[in-house]
Structure formats: C-alpha cells, structure tokens
Scaffold this motif. Sequence first.
Motif, PDB file in Angstrom:
ATOM      1  N   THR A 204      -6.897   8.566   6.065  1.00  0.00           N
ATOM      2  CA  THR A 204      -8.249   8.043   6.234  1.00  0.00           C
ATOM      3  C   THR A 204      -8.338   7.432   7.635  1.00  0.00           C
ATOM      4  OG1 THR A 204      -8.357   7.551   3.876  1.00  0.00           O
ATOM      5  CG2 THR A 204      -9.918   6.385   5.296  1.00  0.00           C
ATOM      6  N   PRO A 205      -9.460   7.618   8.348  1.00  0.00           N
ATOM      7  CA  PRO A 205      -9.543   7.070   9.707  1.00  0.00           C
ATOM      8  C   PRO A 205      -9.165   5.583   9.770  1.00  0.00           C
ATOM      9  CG  PRO A 205     -11.405   8.493   9.288  1.00  0.00           C
ATOM     10  CD  PRO A 205     -10.668   8.348   7.976  1.00  0.00           C
ATOM     11  N   ASN A 206      -8.329   5.264  10.738  1.00  0.00           N
ATOM     12  CA  ASN A 206      -7.841   3.909  11.028  1.00  0.00           C
ATOM     13  C   ASN A 206      -6.894   3.336   9.983  1.00  0.00           C
ATOM     14  OD1 ASN A 206      -9.126   3.596  13.543  1.00  0.00           O
ATOM     15  ND2 ASN A 206     -11.041   3.158  12.506  1.00  0.00           N
ATOM     16  N   VAL A 207      -6.552   4.103   8.964  1.00  0.00           N
ATOM     17  CA  VAL A 207      -5.611   3.659   7.933  1.00  0.00           C
ATOM     18  C   VAL A 207      -4.232   4.186   8.297  1.00  0.00           C
ATOM     19  CG1 VAL A 207      -4.975   3.931   5.490  1.00  0.00           C
ATOM     20  CG2 VAL A 207      -7.344   3.446   6.129  1.00  0.00           C
ATOM     21  N   THR A 208      -3.214   3.397   8.016  1.00  0.00           N
ATOM     22  CA  THR A 208      -1.848   3.814   8.293  1.00  0.00           C
ATOM     23  C   THR A 208      -0.939   3.476   7.119  1.00  0.00           C
ATOM     24  OG1 THR A 208      -0.043   3.725   9.914  1.00  0.00           O
ATOM     25  CG2 THR A 208      -1.166   1.652   9.450  1.00  0.00           C
TER      26      THR A 208
ATOM     27  N   ALA B 173      -2.074  11.295  -1.879  1.00  0.00           N
ATOM     28  CA  ALA B 173      -1.446  10.265  -1.052  1.00  0.00           C
ATOM     29  C   ALA B 173      -1.644  10.572   0.430  1.00  0.00           C
ATOM     30  CB  ALA B 173       0.042  10.143  -1.384  1.00  0.00           C
ATOM     31  N   GLN B 174      -1.481  11.833   0.801  1.00  0.00           N
ATOM     32  CA  GLN B 174      -1.666  12.232   2.200  1.00  0.00           C
ATOM     33  C   GLN B 174      -3.114  12.012   2.624  1.00  0.00           C
ATOM     34  OE1 GLN B 174      -0.723  16.326   3.004  1.00  0.00           O
ATOM     35  NE2 GLN B 174      -1.013  16.103   5.194  1.00  0.00           N
ATOM     36  N   SER B 175      -4.041  12.326   1.744  1.00  0.00           N
ATOM     37  CA  SER B 175      -5.459  12.115   2.045  1.00  0.00           C
ATOM     38  C   SER B 175      -5.765  10.636   2.243  1.00  0.00           C
ATOM     39  CB  SER B 175      -6.318  12.691   0.919  1.00  0.00           C
ATOM     40  OG  SER B 175      -7.677  12.449   1.176  1.00  0.00           O
ATOM     41  N   LEU B 176      -5.261   9.796   1.357  1.00  0.00           N
ATOM     42  CA  LEU B 176      -5.481   8.356   1.474  1.00  0.00           C
ATOM     43  C   LEU B 176      -4.860   7.797   2.751  1.00  0.00           C
ATOM     44  CD1 LEU B 176      -4.821   7.224  -2.190  1.00  0.00           C
ATOM     45  CD2 LEU B 176      -6.997   7.096  -0.974  1.00  0.00           C
ATOM     46  N   ALA B 177      -3.672   8.262   3.079  1.00  0.00           N
ATOM     47  CA  ALA B 177      -2.957   7.757   4.254  1.00  0.00           C
ATOM     48  C   ALA B 177      -3.579   8.251   5.560  1.00  0.00           C
ATOM     49  CB  ALA B 177      -1.488   8.157   4.189  1.00  0.00           C
TER      50      ALA B 177
ATOM     51  N   TYR C 202       0.833  -1.203   0.000  1.00  0.00           N
ATOM     52  CA  TYR C 202       0.000   0.000   0.000  1.00  0.00           C
ATOM     53  C   TYR C 202       0.872   1.258   0.000  1.00  0.00           C
ATOM     54  CZ  TYR C 202      -3.453   3.426   1.651  1.00  0.00           C
ATOM     55  OH  TYR C 202      -4.262   4.527   1.790  1.00  0.00           O
ATOM     56  N   ILE C 203       1.949   1.233   0.756  1.00  0.00           N
ATOM     57  CA  ILE C 203       2.871   2.373   0.787  1.00  0.00           C
ATOM     58  C   ILE C 203       3.446   2.598  -0.608  1.00  0.00           C
ATOM     59  CG2 ILE C 203       5.076   3.221   1.713  1.00  0.00           C
ATOM     60  CD1 ILE C 203       4.323   1.543   4.278  1.00  0.00           C
ATOM     61  N   GLY C 204       3.770   1.516  -1.309  1.00  0.00           N
ATOM     62  CA  GLY C 204       4.265   1.629  -2.675  1.00  0.00           C
ATOM     63  C   GLY C 204       3.251   2.276  -3.594  1.00  0.00           C
ATOM     64  N   VAL C 205       1.980   1.945  -3.414  1.00  0.00           N
ATOM     65  CA  VAL C 205       0.910   2.562  -4.212  1.00  0.00           C
ATOM     66  C   VAL C 205       0.839   4.057  -3.914  1.00  0.00           C
ATOM     67  CG1 VAL C 205      -1.598   2.699  -4.482  1.00  0.00           C
ATOM     68  CG2 VAL C 205      -0.469   0.471  -4.463  1.00  0.00           C
ATOM     69  N   LEU C 206       0.881   4.413  -2.640  1.00  0.00           N
ATOM     70  CA  LEU C 206       0.789   5.830  -2.261  1.00  0.00           C
ATOM     71  C   LEU C 206       1.900   6.659  -2.894  1.00  0.00           C
ATOM     72  CD1 LEU C 206      -0.143   5.678   1.534  1.00  0.00           C
ATOM     73  CD2 LEU C 206      -1.650   6.138  -0.411  1.00  0.00           C
TER      74      LEU C 206
END
Length: 165
Positions: free
Chosen positions: A115-119, A109-113, A97-101
């Motif tokens: 997201t509540p409970n997402v890391t 990418a910052q918005s996706l990362a 997932y980090i690679g996708v971001l």
Amino acid sequence: MVAVIGLMSQEQAQAQVSISGARLPLNAAVIAAQTAVETCKANGYDVTATVVDVSGTPQVVLRGDHAVIHTRDSSFRKAYTVVTMGPIFHVDTTSGYIGVLSKYPPLLAQSLASTPNVTALPGGVAFKVGDETIAGLGVGGSPGGDKDEVCAQAGVAKVAELLKK
C-alpha cells in the motif's frame, strides 16, 4: 478475499480520524523525535526520526548529523504505517504489523505491505492515549529495523507522561 479487502478499506478510512480529538502537542513530538535520534546515536547509529499525526501528515522530522538521505523516507513510512495500519489490526508497532501480515495468504499480505507509504519494516511506534492511536514515530537508519524500533520506543516512552495530562 474481495470482501476482506473491502472491509479493510472501510476500517482504514475510519482509523485516520481522531475519535477523542486528542493530539500530540508539538513540544512532545520534538522531544520524542530528539530522544529517538539521541538514543540511536548513543548506540552508534545515525538515523532520522519522523513523527506523523493521526492522518499521516509529518509533524516533526529530525535527521541525525550523519544520517543518509534514504532514512527520511524510511522513517516516514514506518510512522505512517503504524498510524494507518496499527488501529485496523490492533498493533502499536510496525513489528506487530509484520506479525499480522505473516498470518495472511501471501498475495493479500503482499498487497497490504505494498500500500502506498506503508512498509513492512520494524521501527515505527504509536503514541497512544488510552487505546487510541494519536500519532506515530518512525526511525530509520540503524543496521536493522529492530534497533530503529528500540529508539522509537525510547522516544514514545519519554513523552508518555505528557500525554496523560
């Protein structure tokens, strides 16, 4: 960019329902979490392992004897991330997932990362039946997410045969 976020929101809702009805049995979840904790302990790391079902609900939480309190939240967020974001972006680990971001513009990418409970930390691995994610295992507490992910992979691998039946 709004269209991309809208499309991702629709896909995320669909990703949180088991398509085949497959699930991770409780005994497999316990074995996987215990294997992850024991693998990290053997390497000198006190961790917590959390297994979540496909909707992100905790199924098993095992805290190693000397794991500190924040490892509970860290392990949950890693497991939650791999089951909720993994199917959307076709990744089986939080490191994937980090690679996708890294391929998205910084704001997205910052918005996706965030997201509540997402890391955006390594340490989460999906349980799969075929191509379908049915649960996630997150590990937190070692001195680096890469080490957590090795332990999570050991837990998932330990029960892989049980999922084929």
